[in-house]
Design an enzyme around this catalytic site. Structure first.
Site, PDB file in Angstrom:
ATOM      1  N   LYS A   1       0.838  -1.206   0.000  1.00 24.78           N
ATOM      2  CA  LYS A   1       0.000   0.000   0.000  1.00 24.78           C
ATOM      3  C   LYS A   1       0.868   1.247   0.000  1.00 24.78           C
ATOM      4  O   LYS A   1       0.617   2.212  -0.699  1.00 24.78           O
ATOM      5  CB  LYS A   1      -0.850   0.033   1.278  1.00 24.78           C
ATOM      6  CG  LYS A   1      -1.942  -0.962   1.329  1.00 24.78           C
ATOM      7  CD  LYS A   1      -2.652  -0.819   2.650  1.00 24.78           C
ATOM      8  CE  LYS A   1      -3.507  -2.037   2.916  1.00 24.78           C
ATOM      9  NZ  LYS A   1      -4.111  -1.995   4.223  1.00 24.78           N
TER      10      LYS A   1
ATOM     11  N   GLN B   1      -7.298  11.178 -11.911  1.00 26.82           N
ATOM     12  CA  GLN B   1      -8.593  10.580 -12.252  1.00 26.82           C
ATOM     13  C   GLN B   1      -9.116   9.726 -11.095  1.00 26.82           C
ATOM     14  O   GLN B   1      -8.377   8.907 -10.536  1.00 26.82           O
ATOM     15  CB  GLN B   1      -8.447   9.745 -13.533  1.00 26.82           C
ATOM     16  CG  GLN B   1      -9.743   9.219 -14.101  1.00 26.82           C
ATOM     17  CD  GLN B   1     -10.665  10.331 -14.591  1.00 26.82           C
ATOM     18  OE1 GLN B   1     -10.230  11.428 -14.914  1.00 26.82           O
ATOM     19  NE2 GLN B   1     -11.953  10.049 -14.619  1.00 26.82           N
ATOM     20  N   LEU B   2     -10.353   9.935 -10.737  1.00 29.51           N
ATOM     21  CA  LEU B   2     -10.989   9.184  -9.652  1.00 29.51           C
ATOM     22  C   LEU B   2     -12.103   8.297 -10.217  1.00 29.51           C
ATOM     23  O   LEU B   2     -12.706   8.662 -11.227  1.00 29.51           O
ATOM     24  CB  LEU B   2     -11.574  10.152  -8.617  1.00 29.51           C
ATOM     25  CG  LEU B   2     -10.560  11.079  -7.939  1.00 29.51           C
ATOM     26  CD1 LEU B   2     -11.277  12.040  -7.019  1.00 29.51           C
ATOM     27  CD2 LEU B   2      -9.497  10.301  -7.195  1.00 29.51           C
TER      28      LEU B   2
ATOM     29  N   ASP C   1      -9.266  20.492 -10.751  1.00 29.09           N
ATOM     30  CA  ASP C   1     -10.442  19.728 -10.331  1.00 29.09           C
ATOM     31  C   ASP C   1     -11.123  20.391  -9.133  1.00 29.09           C
ATOM     32  O   ASP C   1     -12.262  20.052  -8.808  1.00 29.09           O
ATOM     33  CB  ASP C   1      -9.987  18.334  -9.865  1.00 29.09           C
ATOM     34  CG  ASP C   1     -10.487  17.226 -10.757  1.00 29.09           C
ATOM     35  OD1 ASP C   1     -11.451  17.463 -11.501  1.00 29.09           O
ATOM     36  OD2 ASP C   1      -9.912  16.127 -10.701  1.00 29.09           O
TER      37      ASP C   1
ATOM     38  N   GLY D   1     -27.419  14.406  -3.311  1.00 30.02           N
ATOM     39  CA  GLY D   1     -26.048  13.877  -3.312  1.00 30.02           C
ATOM     40  C   GLY D   1     -25.126  14.846  -2.601  1.00 30.02           C
ATOM     41  O   GLY D   1     -25.330  16.057  -2.672  1.00 30.02           O
ATOM     42  N   ARG D   2     -24.119  14.293  -1.901  1.00 24.81           N
ATOM     43  CA  ARG D   2     -23.191  15.146  -1.150  1.00 24.81           C
ATOM     44  C   ARG D   2     -21.745  14.729  -1.378  1.00 24.81           C
ATOM     45  O   ARG D   2     -20.907  14.836  -0.496  1.00 24.81           O
ATOM     46  CB  ARG D   2     -23.538  15.122   0.326  1.00 24.81           C
ATOM     47  CG  ARG D   2     -23.585  13.718   0.880  1.00 24.81           C
ATOM     48  CD  ARG D   2     -23.908  13.679   2.350  1.00 24.81           C
ATOM     49  NE  ARG D   2     -24.326  12.344   2.723  1.00 24.81           N
ATOM     50  CZ  ARG D   2     -24.611  11.968   3.966  1.00 24.81           C
ATOM     51  NH1 ARG D   2     -24.512  12.831   4.950  1.00 24.81           N
ATOM     52  NH2 ARG D   2     -24.980  10.745   4.229  1.00 24.81           N
ATOM     53  N   SER D   3     -21.468  14.212  -2.592  1.00 22.95           N
ATOM     54  CA  SER D   3     -20.098  13.801  -2.898  1.00 22.95           C
ATOM     55  C   SER D   3     -19.202  15.033  -2.961  1.00 22.95           C
ATOM     56  O   SER D   3     -19.663  16.149  -3.208  1.00 22.95           O
ATOM     57  CB  SER D   3     -20.062  13.062  -4.239  1.00 22.95           C
ATOM     58  OG  SER D   3     -20.373  13.961  -5.276  1.00 22.95           O
TER      59      SER D   3
ATOM     60  N   VAL E   1     -25.026  17.521 -18.849  1.00 19.68           N
ATOM     61  CA  VAL E   1     -23.937  17.918 -17.946  1.00 19.68           C
ATOM     62  C   VAL E   1     -22.583  17.352 -18.399  1.00 19.68           C
ATOM     63  O   VAL E   1     -21.551  18.024 -18.266  1.00 19.68           O
ATOM     64  CB  VAL E   1     -24.263  17.459 -16.495  1.00 19.68           C
ATOM     65  CG1 VAL E   1     -23.086  17.685 -15.571  1.00 19.68           C
ATOM     66  CG2 VAL E   1     -25.504  18.203 -15.984  1.00 19.68           C
TER      67      VAL E   1
HETATM   68  N1  GUN Z   1     -14.008  10.890 -12.203  1.00 21.28           N
HETATM   69  C1  GUN Z   1     -15.240  11.194 -12.616  1.00 21.28           C
HETATM   70  N2  GUN Z   1     -15.400  12.542 -12.702  1.00 21.28           N
HETATM   71  C2  GUN Z   1     -14.218  13.077 -12.341  1.00 21.28           C
HETATM   72  C3  GUN Z   1     -13.752  14.424 -12.239  1.00 21.28           C
HETATM   73  O1  GUN Z   1     -14.459  15.416 -12.490  1.00 21.28           O
HETATM   74  N3  GUN Z   1     -12.455  14.566 -11.821  1.00 21.28           N
HETATM   75  C4  GUN Z   1     -11.655  13.489 -11.519  1.00 21.28           C
HETATM   76  N4  GUN Z   1     -10.406  13.724 -11.117  1.00 21.28           N
HETATM   77  N5  GUN Z   1     -12.064  12.233 -11.616  1.00 21.28           N
HETATM   78  C5  GUN Z   1     -13.343  12.033 -12.025  1.00 21.28           C
END
Ligand code: GUN
Length: 304
Positions: free
Chosen positions: A76, A102-103, A127, A174-176, A277
């Site tokens: 890790k 990227q997430l 971002d 949503g609260r991401s 969007v």
């Molecule tokens: N994965 C899905 N949407 C996004 C975004 O807006 N930024 C990043 N970094 N990863 C993502």
């Protein structure tokens, strides 16, 4: 204001007259994002002619779950260290103005996402996910931070409708960290009264029915029924969900978090999925990168 709303014929005034009910105007993210990108192209051209050879530059760092990488990244700690090392090197590279990781992080070895997003220099965090930029947004310092791309794109689409946000009741589902939470902040600092709903909200239909502006980023296919939507509301759907569809060659189709057909009957404006969007998120990433390059040039004029 950029004008890219696809206007449709509106029948009836209040949207509640049986077959004469008005249909929502569709807000096209495809068209709006094209306009944003055209504007950015001109701004980049200006930068290039003023500062010869200068180009805004963005790095997208992807953490993949590749077998050959796993040979090297065995623990890790090592996995996180590799990513952090890459981030530091991009942070220090003066020819790069934007960096996104990227997430979600796709790694067999769990990596602390917070650790990674906070390692990105706030000056390059296009971002808007680092705690510095998120903190500034939550306090209303909108001119001094990077705003996350999806909520920023949603605001641009709301602007397209001509409906003013100030004084309206906005509901976010949503609260991401990437959509819901920054969307709440953006609407709040644009002077809406904001309610944020989430998985533990007991009376979602009731909350939705009060929304003049509804932004949904819940990640659940068609979870918002059109019957919940207030007549004439602005409905912005951030969802991208794949559902089975035997009529398609691929066996599936993409739907949003809002049941589009029924919501269109009641809303004043609505974004489609796809083509709403999604393209705006990409355009706003370009916008943030250009903005970052402009800030860099302001600070480093003497170098050029
Ligand atoms: N994965 C899905 N949407 C996004 C975004 O807006 N930024 C990043 N970094 N990863 C993502």
């Amino acid at each position: 204001m950029l004008s890219s709303v696809t206007h449709s014929l509106r029948l009836g005034a209040s949207g509640c007259q049986g077959s004469m009910r008005s249909m929502a105007t569709v807000i096209s993210g495809n068209k709006t994002s094209k306009l944003v990108r055209e504007r950015l192209k001109n701004e980049v051209e200006k930068m290039r002619s003023q500062f010869s050879g200068f180009r805004p530059s963005l790095v997208v760092l992807q953490v993949g779950d590749r077998d050959d990488s796993n040979l090297y990244i065995s623990t890790k700690l090592k996995a996180a260290a590799e990513v952090l090392h890459s981030i530091m090197s991009v942070n220090e590279n003066l020819s790069v103005h934007g960096l996104i990781v990227q997430l979600p992080l796709d790694s067999v070895n769990p990596i602390n996402t917070e650790l990674i997003t906070n390692a990105v220099s706030p000056d390059k965090d296009v971002d808007g996910l680092s705690c510095i930029n998120a903190g500034k947004l939550s306090r209303g310092d909108l001119g001094d931070c990077f705003i996350p791309c999806t909520p920023n794109g949603c605001m641009e689409l709301i602007r397209q409708t001509g409906v003013s946000v100030a004084g309206k009741h906005a509901v976010v589902i949503g609260r991401s960290k990437i959509v819901g939470a920054p969307m709440h902040d953006l609407l709040l600092w644009n002077h809406a009264t904001v309610t944020t709903c989430h998985s533990k909200t007991p009376d979602l239909p009731e909350q939705v029915s009060r929304a003049d502006i509804l932004v949904v980023g819940a990640g659940r296919a068609e979870m918002v029924s059109g019957q919940w939507v207030k007549d004439g509301a602005v409905v912005i759907d951030c969802g991208i969900n794949h559902v089975p569809d035997e009529t398609k060659a691929s066996g599936k189709r993409v739907v949003g978090d809002v049941h589009y057909a029924s919501a269109k009957q009641r809303a004043g404006f609505i974004t489609p999925v796809p083509g709403g969007v999604g393209p705006m998120t990409v355009a706003m990433l370009m916008e943030n990168t250009v903005q970052s390059a402009q800030r860099f040039l302001l600070k480093n004029q003497s170098r050029w």
